[in-house]
Write a protein that holds these residues in place. Structure first.
Motif, PDB file in Angstrom:
ATOM      1  N   LEU A  95       0.827  -1.205   0.000  1.00 15.33           N
ATOM      2  CA  LEU A  95       0.000   0.000   0.000  1.00 15.33           C
ATOM      3  C   LEU A  95       0.864   1.258   0.000  1.00 15.33           C
ATOM      4  N   ALA A  96       2.004   1.215   0.676  1.00 18.48           N
ATOM      5  CA  ALA A  96       2.922   2.360   0.680  1.00 18.48           C
ATOM      6  C   ALA A  96       3.441   2.634  -0.730  1.00 18.48           C
ATOM      7  N   ALA A  97       3.795   1.580  -1.437  1.00 17.55           N
ATOM      8  CA  ALA A  97       4.260   1.755  -2.815  1.00 17.55           C
ATOM      9  C   ALA A  97       3.149   2.313  -3.690  1.00 17.55           C
ATOM     10  N   LEU A  98       1.927   1.818  -3.473  1.00 16.72           N
ATOM     11  CA  LEU A  98       0.789   2.311  -4.260  1.00 16.72           C
ATOM     12  C   LEU A  98       0.529   3.785  -3.975  1.00 16.72           C
ATOM     13  N   ILE A  99       0.546   4.164  -2.700  1.00 20.19           N
ATOM     14  CA  ILE A  99       0.298   5.565  -2.327  1.00 20.19           C
ATOM     15  C   ILE A  99       1.378   6.468  -2.907  1.00 20.19           C
ATOM     16  N   TYR A 100       2.633   6.077  -2.736  1.00 17.13           N
ATOM     17  CA  TYR A 100       3.715   6.931  -3.236  1.00 17.13           C
ATOM     18  C   TYR A 100       3.634   7.083  -4.750  1.00 17.13           C
ATOM     19  N   HIS A 101       3.388   5.958  -5.431  1.00 13.54           N
ATOM     20  CA  HIS A 101       3.319   5.994  -6.891  1.00 13.54           C
ATOM     21  C   HIS A 101       2.152   6.880  -7.343  1.00 13.54           C
ATOM     22  N   LEU A 102       1.036   6.807  -6.626  1.00 13.60           N
ATOM     23  CA  LEU A 102      -0.127   7.634  -6.961  1.00 13.60           C
ATOM     24  C   LEU A 102       0.160   9.121  -6.758  1.00 13.60           C
ATOM     25  N   VAL A 103       0.738   9.464  -5.619  1.00 12.41           N
ATOM     26  CA  VAL A 103       1.018  10.884  -5.333  1.00 12.41           C
ATOM     27  C   VAL A 103       2.043  11.439  -6.320  1.00 12.41           C
ATOM     28  N   ALA A 104       3.092  10.690  -6.587  1.00 10.98           N
ATOM     29  CA  ALA A 104       4.099  11.152  -7.549  1.00 10.98           C
ATOM     30  C   ALA A 104       3.520  11.220  -8.961  1.00 10.98           C
ATOM     31  N   GLY A 105       2.616  10.315  -9.278  1.00 10.67           N
ATOM     32  CA  GLY A 105       1.965  10.344 -10.587  1.00 10.67           C
ATOM     33  C   GLY A 105       1.091  11.576 -10.757  1.00 10.67           C
ATOM     34  N   VAL A 106       0.389  11.969  -9.678  1.00  9.84           N
ATOM     35  CA  VAL A 106      -0.432  13.183  -9.726  1.00  9.84           C
ATOM     36  C   VAL A 106       0.461  14.400  -9.953  1.00  9.84           C
ATOM     37  N   ARG A 107       1.642  14.392  -9.327  1.00 14.18           N
ATOM     38  CA  ARG A 107       2.601  15.492  -9.550  1.00 14.18           C
ATOM     39  C   ARG A 107       2.970  15.585 -11.032  1.00 14.18           C
TER      40      ARG A 107
ATOM     41  N   LEU B 191       6.665  18.440  -1.593  1.00 11.32           N
ATOM     42  CA  LEU B 191       5.254  18.199  -1.280  1.00 11.32           C
ATOM     43  C   LEU B 191       4.902  16.721  -1.467  1.00 11.32           C
ATOM     44  N   VAL B 192       5.411  16.099  -2.517  1.00 10.47           N
ATOM     45  CA  VAL B 192       5.160  14.676  -2.752  1.00 10.47           C
ATOM     46  C   VAL B 192       5.718  13.851  -1.601  1.00 10.47           C
ATOM     47  N   LEU B 193       6.932  14.167  -1.166  1.00 13.62           N
ATOM     48  CA  LEU B 193       7.545  13.401  -0.073  1.00 13.62           C
ATOM     49  C   LEU B 193       6.750  13.559   1.220  1.00 13.62           C
ATOM     50  N   VAL B 194       6.390  14.786   1.559  1.00 14.30           N
ATOM     51  CA  VAL B 194       5.666  15.037   2.818  1.00 14.30           C
ATOM     52  C   VAL B 194       4.279  14.401   2.778  1.00 14.30           C
ATOM     53  N   LEU B 195       3.548  14.613   1.690  1.00 11.21           N
ATOM     54  CA  LEU B 195       2.201  14.052   1.569  1.00 11.21           C
ATOM     55  C   LEU B 195       2.231  12.526   1.579  1.00 11.21           C
ATOM     56  N   SER B 196       3.207  11.952   0.912  1.00 18.32           N
ATOM     57  CA  SER B 196       3.316  10.492   0.887  1.00 18.32           C
ATOM     58  C   SER B 196       3.592   9.933   2.275  1.00 18.32           C
ATOM     59  N   VAL B 197       4.483  10.555   3.014  1.00 18.12           N
ATOM     60  CA  VAL B 197       4.793  10.068   4.360  1.00 18.12           C
ATOM     61  C   VAL B 197       3.552  10.134   5.245  1.00 18.12           C
ATOM     62  N   ILE B 198       2.811  11.234   5.157  1.00 23.53           N
ATOM     63  CA  ILE B 198       1.593  11.377   5.965  1.00 23.53           C
ATOM     64  C   ILE B 198       0.577  10.293   5.600  1.00 23.53           C
ATOM     65  N   LEU B 199       0.354  10.086   4.304  1.00 23.79           N
ATOM     66  CA  LEU B 199      -0.628   9.084   3.871  1.00 23.79           C
ATOM     67  C   LEU B 199      -0.175   7.667   4.207  1.00 23.79           C
ATOM     68  N   ILE B 200       1.111   7.390   4.079  1.00 21.09           N
ATOM     69  CA  ILE B 200       1.613   6.048   4.381  1.00 21.09           C
ATOM     70  C   ILE B 200       1.494   5.766   5.877  1.00 21.09           C
TER      71      ILE B 200
END
Length: 124
Positions: A74-86, A107-116
């Motif tokens: 799920l962490a990989a999915l979230i990170y890939h999704l957030v970076a893809g939106v960027r 922003l991608v790094l911070v948002l991904s860490v929070i969501l993960i």
């Protein structure tokens, strides 16, 4: 060839900019997603097959190692999704400047860490 140029063979001393780190992690998360795709499809198929199948998947993923694997997926999915939106925003012309790219990467790094972390709390 210019032999007097500086050569740095110690990779640990090289500091990557945030945009490079985000790009590398986006590729790594894509590879992780490809690797766990079979597991996720098995989970989905088995859980939708029958009530017993759902119970079997729920029991399988009640152990700590299985939860860790699921959380990493799920962490990989979230990170890939957030970076893809960027990348989609950058395709629209938003954040294409040097400073915009740097801010977007942070922003991608911070948002991904929070969501993960939120998914980890939800999972346990």
């Amino acid at each position: 060839m210019n032999k007097s140029r500086p050569v740095n063979l110690d990779i640990s001393t090289i500091k990557l900019p945030a945009a490079a780190l985000v790009s590398i992690l986006h590729r790594v998360s894509g590879v992780v997603l490809f690797a766990v795709m079979a597991l996720l499809l098995w989970m989905l198929g088995t859980s939708l097959e029958s009530e017993q199948g759902f119970a079997s998947v729920a029991e399988t993923f009640s152990s700590v190692p299985a939860k860790l694997i699921l959380w990493a997926s799920l962490a990989a999915l979230i990170y890939h999704l957030v970076a893809g939106v960027r990348h989609l925003f950058m395709d629209l012309g938003i954040g294409e400047s040097l400073e915009g790219g740097r801010r977007g990467a942070v922003l991608v790094l911070v948002l991904s860490v929070i969501l993960i972390l939120a998914v980890g709390v939800w999972l346990w």
